[in-house]
Design an enzyme around this catalytic site. Structure first.
Site, PDB file in Angstrom:
ATOM      1  CG  HIS A  78      -3.023  -0.586  -7.187  1.00  0.00           C
ATOM      2  ND1 HIS A  78      -3.491  -0.145  -5.938  1.00  0.00           N
ATOM      3  CD2 HIS A  78      -2.865  -1.934  -6.869  1.00  0.00           C
ATOM      4  CE1 HIS A  78      -3.675  -0.960  -4.955  1.00  0.00           C
ATOM      5  NE2 HIS A  78      -3.104  -2.160  -5.458  1.00  0.00           N
ATOM      6  NE  ARG A 134      -4.186  -1.730  -0.195  1.00  0.00           N
ATOM      7  CZ  ARG A 134      -4.116  -2.726  -1.168  1.00  0.00           C
ATOM      8  NH1 ARG A 134      -3.274  -2.940  -1.699  1.00  0.00           N
ATOM      9  NH2 ARG A 134      -5.199  -3.223  -1.140  1.00  0.00           N
TER      10      ARG A 134
END
Length: 356
Positions: A317, A269
């Site tokens: 991502h 993250r």
């Protein structure tokens, strides 16, 4: 094996390939398919198992609306959006009493670690510089023109260097296995500072089931231990979830403790480390390169310097987006349904208090 307490009604709130949906329909008598992330009111009283996105349950669904649900299965590995769902938040308030909730950790264990290894090689071989030069100039480059150190080109080798795995879940274990196969020494840091066996879902032939790949483990909770881990690391591979304990964990001061010319690889993250600190570390030479599939903020703003930095590789991502990912997630859902029917603990259960 006997289905002691069979599940009859399943709701699928995530888009699935036809073959994956057919697998579910071959097992369960009733499968309601709502890939637009809705759960119709008529379905709620009878549904027993929900296969859904990382957002958990639609915001208009209360826990009281789904009295028969025994398990909520996410189709993704991340769980940091779960508590935005009122029904899931209610389970958390009850101390976890209610339906179990699991991630699909293991779904991306084939694709993301390959992204890790590919980009470690790309950065050590300065492939991004060669590609950029070729596309900009459309000619054969001299060695000095493509080496970002301002010298005749030579590649750095993975062999003999140390990969530090910050986080040792499914992605960290498979990345460690692949990096060791390239001749790297592997060390790992987790909260306990100890080797542990994998107890969650594992695709056969992947990962490090017995935790034996790292030659040493360090604790992120012990400052001296964490510092020692960083000081030995040439390639830092981060696969940490987003929790109050991990947000901002990798400070500028901690980046500076890495071995000179280290690489930063982040597949966990983005809020583990500030983008401004990554940029500063690239500019002052603390980092030789960075490969980021996650950023802080995310998405990374248009025009941000990391997009065009010559020693950074930024992807939106998507490292886990690969063929077969939803087939694997469906296999995990089916295995967990069997476990629920037998009264066993499902794989990848989320500790809602911790957020992962």
């Amino acid at each position: 094996m006997t289905r002691l307490n069979p599940i009859s009604t399943v709701a699928v709130l995530i888009p699935l390939p036809d073959a994956a949906l057919a697998k579910l329909r071959a097992v369960f008598p009733t499968v309601h398919y709502h890939p637009d992330f809705t759960l119709p009111a008529a379905v709620r009283p009878e549904v027993e198992f929900i296969f859904t996105t990382w957002a958990g349950l639609p915001s208009d669904v209360a826990l009281a609306d789904i009295p028969k649900v025994r398990h909520v299965q996410l189709g993704m590995a991340g769980a940091d959006k779960l508590l935005s769902s009122p029904a899931i938040a209610e389970i958390a308030k009850r101390g976890g009493k209610g339906p179990t909730v699991s991630t699909a950790s293991g779904t991306h264990v084939v694709s993301i670690p390959q992204w890790v290894v590919g980009n470690v090689i790309n950065l050590f071989h300065q492939m991004q510089s060669m590609i950029s030069f070729a596309r900009t100039n459309a000619r054969w480059a001299s060695e000095a023109e493509v080496d970002l150190r301002g010298q005749p080109y030579f590649a750095r080798s993975l062999y003999g260097r140390t990969a530090g795995m910050l986080g040792y879940g499914a992605l960290g274990r498979e990345s460690a296995r692949l990096l060791k196969a390239h001749g790297m020494r592997v060390i790992a840091a987790n909260t306990s500072g100890r080797s542990t066996s994998e107890t969650e879902y594992v695709i056969p032939g992947t990962g490090d089931p017995d935790g034996s790949v790292p030659s040493a483990f360090f604790s992120t909770k012990d400052e001296a231990s964490f510092d020692e881990f960083l000081s030995q690391t040439d390639v830092l591979v981060c696969s940490m979830p987003s929790t109050p304990a991990t947000r901002g964990m990798l400070t500028a001061e901690r980046l500076a403790k890495l071995r000179p010319g280290a690489l930063l690889i982040n597949i966990g993250r983005g809020d583990l480390v500030a983008s401004a600190d990554i940029l500063a570390a690239l500019d002052d030479g603390t980092l030789f390169g960075a490969a980021l599939d996650v950023t802080d903020p995310e998405p990374l703003p248009e025009g941000h310097a990391l997009w065009t930095h010559p020693r950074a590789i930024v992807t939106p991502h998507l490292s886990g987006n690969a063929e077969g990912e939803y087939d694997i997630a469906t296999d995990i859902a089916l295995e967990n349904a069997k476990r629920v029917e037998r009264g066993e603990r499902p794989f990848n259960v989320v500790d809602l208090a911790k957020g992962y």
